[in-house]
Design a protein around this motif. Structure first.
Motif, PDB file in Angstrom:
ATOM      1  N   VAL A  95       0.852  -1.194   0.000  1.00 30.10           N
ATOM      2  CA  VAL A  95       0.000   0.000   0.000  1.00 30.10           C
ATOM      3  C   VAL A  95       0.884   1.240   0.000  1.00 30.10           C
ATOM      4  O   VAL A  95       1.638   1.479   0.942  1.00 30.10           O
ATOM      5  N   SER A  96       0.790   2.016  -1.077  1.00 32.17           N
ATOM      6  CA  SER A  96       1.594   3.235  -1.203  1.00 32.17           C
ATOM      7  C   SER A  96       0.724   4.368  -1.713  1.00 32.17           C
ATOM      8  O   SER A  96      -0.315   4.148  -2.350  1.00 32.17           O
ATOM      9  N   HIS A  97       1.173   5.599  -1.454  1.00 34.59           N
ATOM     10  CA  HIS A  97       0.484   6.767  -1.988  1.00 34.59           C
ATOM     11  C   HIS A  97       0.707   6.902  -3.491  1.00 34.59           C
ATOM     12  O   HIS A  97       0.013   7.676  -4.152  1.00 34.59           O
ATOM     13  N   SER A  98       1.677   6.192  -4.004  1.00 35.18           N
ATOM     14  CA  SER A  98       2.008   6.264  -5.427  1.00 35.18           C
ATOM     15  C   SER A  98       1.848   4.900  -6.076  1.00 35.18           C
ATOM     16  O   SER A  98       2.422   3.911  -5.613  1.00 35.18           O
ATOM     17  N   ALA A  99       1.074   4.860  -7.162  1.00 29.34           N
ATOM     18  CA  ALA A  99       0.899   3.598  -7.882  1.00 29.34           C
ATOM     19  C   ALA A  99       2.231   3.114  -8.438  1.00 29.34           C
ATOM     20  O   ALA A  99       2.519   1.917  -8.444  1.00 29.34           O
ATOM     21  N   LYS A 100       3.072   4.049  -8.886  1.00 27.95           N
ATOM     22  CA  LYS A 100       4.361   3.672  -9.452  1.00 27.95           C
ATOM     23  C   LYS A 100       5.273   3.059  -8.387  1.00 27.95           C
ATOM     24  O   LYS A 100       5.992   2.097  -8.657  1.00 27.95           O
ATOM     25  N   ILE A 101       5.256   3.626  -7.181  1.00 32.06           N
ATOM     26  CA  ILE A 101       6.080   3.074  -6.101  1.00 32.06           C
ATOM     27  C   ILE A 101       5.603   1.676  -5.736  1.00 32.06           C
ATOM     28  O   ILE A 101       6.401   0.740  -5.581  1.00 32.06           O
ATOM     29  N   GLU A 138      -8.872  -8.951  -0.820  1.00 31.25           N
ATOM     30  CA  GLU A 138      -9.805 -10.000  -1.249  1.00 31.25           C
ATOM     31  C   GLU A 138      -9.109 -10.982  -2.188  1.00 31.25           C
ATOM     32  O   GLU A 138      -9.272 -12.197  -2.080  1.00 31.25           O
ATOM     33  N   GLN A 139      -8.304 -10.457  -3.107  1.00 30.99           N
ATOM     34  CA  GLN A 139      -7.582 -11.306  -4.041  1.00 30.99           C
ATOM     35  C   GLN A 139      -6.513 -12.137  -3.330  1.00 30.99           C
ATOM     36  O   GLN A 139      -6.215 -13.269  -3.723  1.00 30.99           O
ATOM     37  N   ALA A 140      -5.945 -11.579  -2.266  1.00 33.17           N
ATOM     38  CA  ALA A 140      -4.858 -12.246  -1.534  1.00 33.17           C
ATOM     39  C   ALA A 140      -5.360 -13.186  -0.453  1.00 33.17           C
ATOM     40  O   ALA A 140      -4.565 -13.872   0.183  1.00 33.17           O
ATOM     41  N   ALA A 141      -6.672 -13.217  -0.236  1.00 31.33           N
ATOM     42  CA  ALA A 141      -7.232 -13.991   0.876  1.00 31.33           C
ATOM     43  C   ALA A 141      -6.740 -15.431   0.851  1.00 31.33           C
ATOM     44  O   ALA A 141      -6.651 -16.067  -0.195  1.00 31.33           O
ATOM     45  N   GLY A 142      -6.392 -15.932   2.027  1.00 34.62           N
ATOM     46  CA  GLY A 142      -5.896 -17.300   2.143  1.00 34.62           C
ATOM     47  C   GLY A 142      -5.444 -17.570   3.555  1.00 34.62           C
ATOM     48  O   GLY A 142      -6.047 -17.083   4.517  1.00 34.62           O
ATOM     49  N   ASP A 143      -4.358 -18.332   3.684  1.00 37.25           N
ATOM     50  CA  ASP A 143      -3.860 -18.694   5.012  1.00 37.25           C
ATOM     51  C   ASP A 143      -3.225 -17.524   5.747  1.00 37.25           C
ATOM     52  O   ASP A 143      -3.131 -17.532   6.966  1.00 37.25           O
ATOM     53  N   GLY A 144      -2.749 -16.532   5.012  1.00 33.40           N
ATOM     54  CA  GLY A 144      -2.107 -15.398   5.661  1.00 33.40           C
ATOM     55  C   GLY A 144      -1.752 -14.313   4.677  1.00 33.40           C
ATOM     56  O   GLY A 144      -1.325 -14.595   3.548  1.00 33.40           O
ATOM     57  N   VAL A 145      -1.949 -13.072   5.088  1.00 30.66           N
ATOM     58  CA  VAL A 145      -1.623 -11.916   4.255  1.00 30.66           C
ATOM     59  C   VAL A 145      -0.832 -10.929   5.112  1.00 30.66           C
ATOM     60  O   VAL A 145      -1.233 -10.618   6.235  1.00 30.66           O
ATOM     61  N   VAL A 146       0.282 -10.453   4.578  1.00 36.90           N
ATOM     62  CA  VAL A 146       1.074  -9.436   5.265  1.00 36.90           C
ATOM     63  C   VAL A 146       1.041  -8.175   4.416  1.00 36.90           C
ATOM     64  O   VAL A 146       1.292  -8.222   3.207  1.00 36.90           O
ATOM     65  N   VAL A 147       0.731  -7.047   5.049  1.00 39.47           N
ATOM     66  CA  VAL A 147       0.596  -5.773   4.354  1.00 39.47           C
ATOM     67  C   VAL A 147       1.747  -4.855   4.733  1.00 39.47           C
ATOM     68  O   VAL A 147       2.067  -4.703   5.912  1.00 39.47           O
ATOM     69  N   LEU A 148       2.359  -4.233   3.719  1.00 41.42           N
ATOM     70  CA  LEU A 148       3.403  -3.236   3.955  1.00 41.42           C
ATOM     71  C   LEU A 148       2.942  -1.907   3.390  1.00 41.42           C
ATOM     72  O   LEU A 148       2.326  -1.851   2.322  1.00 41.42           O
ATOM     73  N   ALA A 203       7.421  -1.686   8.958  1.00 40.25           N
ATOM     74  CA  ALA A 203       8.731  -1.867   8.327  1.00 40.25           C
ATOM     75  C   ALA A 203       8.880  -0.896   7.160  1.00 40.25           C
ATOM     76  O   ALA A 203       7.882  -0.446   6.590  1.00 40.25           O
ATOM     77  N   PRO A 204      10.114  -0.550   6.795  1.00 39.04           N
ATOM     78  CA  PRO A 204      10.343   0.277   5.609  1.00 39.04           C
ATOM     79  C   PRO A 204       9.818  -0.457   4.386  1.00 39.04           C
ATOM     80  O   PRO A 204      10.007  -1.679   4.255  1.00 39.04           O
ATOM     81  N   LEU A 205       9.171   0.262   3.489  1.00 35.68           N
ATOM     82  CA  LEU A 205       8.420  -0.376   2.414  1.00 35.68           C
ATOM     83  C   LEU A 205       9.269  -1.300   1.539  1.00 35.68           C
ATOM     84  O   LEU A 205       8.961  -2.485   1.388  1.00 35.68           O
ATOM     85  N   VAL A 206      10.344  -0.783   0.953  1.00 33.46           N
ATOM     86  CA  VAL A 206      11.094  -1.574  -0.021  1.00 33.46           C
ATOM     87  C   VAL A 206      11.902  -2.681   0.660  1.00 33.46           C
ATOM     88  O   VAL A 206      11.784  -3.861   0.316  1.00 33.46           O
TER      89      VAL A 206
END
Length: 223
Positions: A8-14, A54-64, A92-95
């Protein structure tokens, strides 16, 4: 099924670029970018993040995430997710965090371990004076391995080491650096021909040293 990652970023390109970079090191991991607003502006979109979860739904999802409001958007989206308990937000830092998380997921680590791998790159290095007090007992396993890949200890090898070790019950140092910290490993600036001295303590000490030996001797899969 591997843990899935959402960026999740403020920039689609990032978001797209970070996901593309991490995918190079974790080809079997689903990494979904959710950057920018619905109309292409700088910002975040609750709908985009919800769709990614929703697309990532499963055993576990980690969001950065990148900036503060992205965290709030991700938290709100997680609340609306079908299984909110399976969605973990990494501080955590995104990249760097994404790369470490992707490598950990590639090795089969569970969501909690993937989250921890991402957050490990954010932890400050241990002061050498402190390390002396921590390692009062001799390590349970050691090894010395020469870097054979042309580029030495750059981002990809550091991520593979840190990501793999994050799922093991062992404290590992590589030439004095924390083996679970991608940042500390990269700061070694170890070039081809450098000998890595590995020390490990804990139940998985021998397993950790063996893992490092295989990675280094294979050149991390690089020329």
């Amino acid at each position: 099924m591997t843990v899935r990652l959402v960026v999740v970023s403020h920039s689609a390109k990032i978001a797209d670029g970070a996901a593309e970079l991490a995918a190079q090191m974790a080809p079997d991991v689903l990494i979904l970018p959710a950057g920018g607003t619905d109309d292409g502006r700088i910002g975040t979109s609750l709908e985009k993040v919800m769709a990614a979860l929703e697309q990532a739904a499963g055993d576990g999802v980690v969001v950065l995430t990148d900036l503060g409001s992205a965290v709030m958007t991700a938290e709100s989206a997680a609340e609306f997710a079908a299984g909110p308990e399976s969605v973990l937000l990494a501080d955590a830092p995104l990249v760097e965090g994404l790369v470490a998380a992707a490598v950990a997921a590639q090795t089969g680590a569970d969501a909690a371990a993937v989250k921890d791998a991402a957050e490990a790159v954010y932890r400050p290095p241990v002061h050498p004076a402190e390390a002396e007090h921590v390692h009062q007992q001799p390590p349970d396993a050691t090894g010395d391995f020469e870097l054979v890949n042309q580029a030495g200890m750059h981002a990809r090898p550091a991520a593979k080491i840190a990501g793999g070790l994050s799922g093991m019950d062992a404290d590992v140092t590589v030439n004095g650096a924390d083996g679970a910290s991608m940042t500390e490993l990269m700061m070694l600036a170890a070039g081809k021909g450098t000998v890595l001295h590995v020390e490990a303590s804990g139940p998985d000490a021998a397993k950790a040293v063996g893992y490092l030996e295989r990675l280094v001797s294979s050149g991390f899969g690089e020329p």
